[in-house]
Design a protein around this motif. Structure first.
Motif, short mmCIF file in Angstrom:
data_model
loop_
_atom_site.label_atom_id
_atom_site.label_comp_id
_atom_site.label_asym_id
_atom_site.label_seq_id
_atom_site.Cartn_x
_atom_site.Cartn_y
_atom_site.Cartn_z
N ILE A 1 0.83 -1.20 0.00
CA ILE A 1 0.00 0.00 0.00
C ILE A 1 0.87 1.25 0.00
O ILE A 1 0.56 2.23 -0.70
CB ILE A 1 -0.98 0.00 1.18
CG1 ILE A 1 -1.96 -1.17 1.05
CG2 ILE A 1 -1.73 1.32 1.29
CD1 ILE A 1 -2.79 -1.18 -0.22
N ASP A 2 1.96 1.24 0.73
CA ASP A 2 2.87 2.39 0.72
C ASP A 2 3.36 2.67 -0.69
O ASP A 2 3.43 3.84 -1.11
CB ASP A 2 4.06 2.14 1.65
CG ASP A 2 3.67 2.08 3.12
OD1 ASP A 2 2.56 2.55 3.47
OD2 ASP A 2 4.46 1.56 3.92
N GLU A 3 3.66 1.63 -1.45
CA GLU A 3 4.13 1.80 -2.83
C GLU A 3 2.98 2.27 -3.72
O GLU A 3 3.15 3.13 -4.58
CB GLU A 3 4.70 0.47 -3.33
CG GLU A 3 5.43 0.56 -4.67
CD GLU A 3 4.51 0.39 -5.86
OE1 GLU A 3 4.78 1.02 -6.90
OE2 GLU A 3 3.51 -0.33 -5.76
N LEU A 4 1.79 1.73 -3.50
CA LEU A 4 0.62 2.11 -4.29
C LEU A 4 0.28 3.58 -4.11
O LEU A 4 -0.05 4.26 -5.09
CB LEU A 4 -0.59 1.25 -3.90
CG LEU A 4 -1.94 1.71 -4.48
CD1 LEU A 4 -1.93 1.63 -5.99
CD2 LEU A 4 -3.07 0.90 -3.88
N ILE A 5 0.36 4.08 -2.91
CA ILE A 5 -0.04 5.46 -2.63
C ILE A 5 0.68 6.45 -3.55
O ILE A 5 0.07 7.40 -4.04
CB ILE A 5 0.18 5.79 -1.13
CG1 ILE A 5 -0.89 5.08 -0.30
CG2 ILE A 5 0.16 7.29 -0.88
CD1 ILE A 5 -0.68 5.15 1.20
N GLY A 6 1.93 6.22 -3.83
CA GLY A 6 2.68 7.10 -4.73
C GLY A 6 2.22 7.02 -6.18
O GLY A 6 2.57 7.86 -7.00
N ARG A 7 1.43 6.00 -6.49
CA ARG A 7 0.94 5.81 -7.87
C ARG A 7 -0.51 6.25 -8.04
O ARG A 7 -1.08 6.07 -9.10
CB ARG A 7 1.11 4.34 -8.26
CG ARG A 7 2.57 3.91 -8.26
CD ARG A 7 2.77 2.41 -8.38
NE ARG A 7 2.05 1.83 -9.50
CZ ARG A 7 1.79 0.53 -9.60
NH1 ARG A 7 2.18 -0.31 -8.66
NH2 ARG A 7 1.13 0.05 -10.64
N ILE A 8 -1.09 6.83 -6.99
CA ILE A 8 -2.48 7.31 -7.05
C ILE A 8 -2.47 8.80 -7.38
O ILE A 8 -1.82 9.59 -6.71
CB ILE A 8 -3.20 7.06 -5.72
CG1 ILE A 8 -3.32 5.56 -5.45
CG2 ILE A 8 -4.58 7.73 -5.72
CD1 ILE A 8 -3.86 5.23 -4.08
N GLY A 9 -3.23 9.16 -8.41
CA GLY A 9 -3.32 10.56 -8.81
C GLY A 9 -4.59 11.24 -8.37
O GLY A 9 -4.65 12.46 -8.27
N ALA A 10 -5.65 10.46 -8.14
CA ALA A 10 -6.94 11.02 -7.72
C ALA A 10 -7.78 9.91 -7.09
O ALA A 10 -7.55 8.73 -7.34
CB ALA A 10 -7.68 11.63 -8.91
#
Length: 179
Positions: free
Chosen positions: A36-45
């Motif tokens: 999830i920590d890695e995913l958060i940086g890939r979320i734009g909106a």
């Protein structure tokens, strides 16, 4: 172009919230999660349903209360509602039409993910043919009742292609592409 991802934590028996939208069951399963920590940086909106936006918060009582991913993410969020408020908090846009909200979220996300939050939003994205991926964190708990991950009266068969299976500290993750 943005991809639409429905990410959710679910009980082993398929519920993403307990009866009445209760999220307190999830609190003990929050914690360090490299995926999830890695995913958060890939979320734009974010694309969020109003019941989820106003609903119970597993971070209730801590510094992450009322914040996406417990305060781990900041950015534009688009909340779909039939009742538009007169004012909105910073980075929050209330929209009274699902398709418009999704289009605005995709534009805001750029080449990152639009992360979908809420059972109704996930279902609407799927039914509109706009859901690209699903990330489900399965918590080791049985709730017995509540809001199911996906409910379609009469059934619906949606093919998924497994992208990854992982073991994170407090759950098992399953990541799928919608075929």
């Amino acid at each position: 172009m943005a991809k639409v991802l429905y990410s959710v934590t679910m009980s082993l028996d398929g519920f993403i919230a307990g009866p009445g939208g209760d999220m307190s069951w999830m609190t003990e399963y929050l914690g360090p999660n490299p995926e999830i920590d890695e995913l958060i940086g890939r979320i734009g909106a974010l694309l969020v349903g109003r019941r989820t936006y106003d609903g119970d918060d597993p971070h209730k009582g801590d510094e992450g209360e009322g914040k996406a991913f417990g305060g781990g993410w900041e950015g534009p969020q688009f909340v779909v509602t039939h009742h538009l408020p007169a004012t909105a908090p910073p980075n929050t846009t209330f929209v009274d039409d699902f398709a418009t909200a999704l289009a605005q979220a995709k534009e805001a996300a750029g080449d990152k993910y639009v992360n979908v939050m809420g059972a109704s939003m996930g279902k609407q994205c799927l039914e509109a043919g706009q859901l690209d991926e699903v990330l489900t964190l399965i918590a080791p708990v049985l709730l017995g009742d509540g809001v199911s991950l996906f409910n379609h009266p009469g059934g619906r068969n949606t093919k998924l292609e497994r992208l990854s299976v992982g073991q994170v500290p407090l759950a098992t993750s399953l990541w799928f592409k919608v075929v």
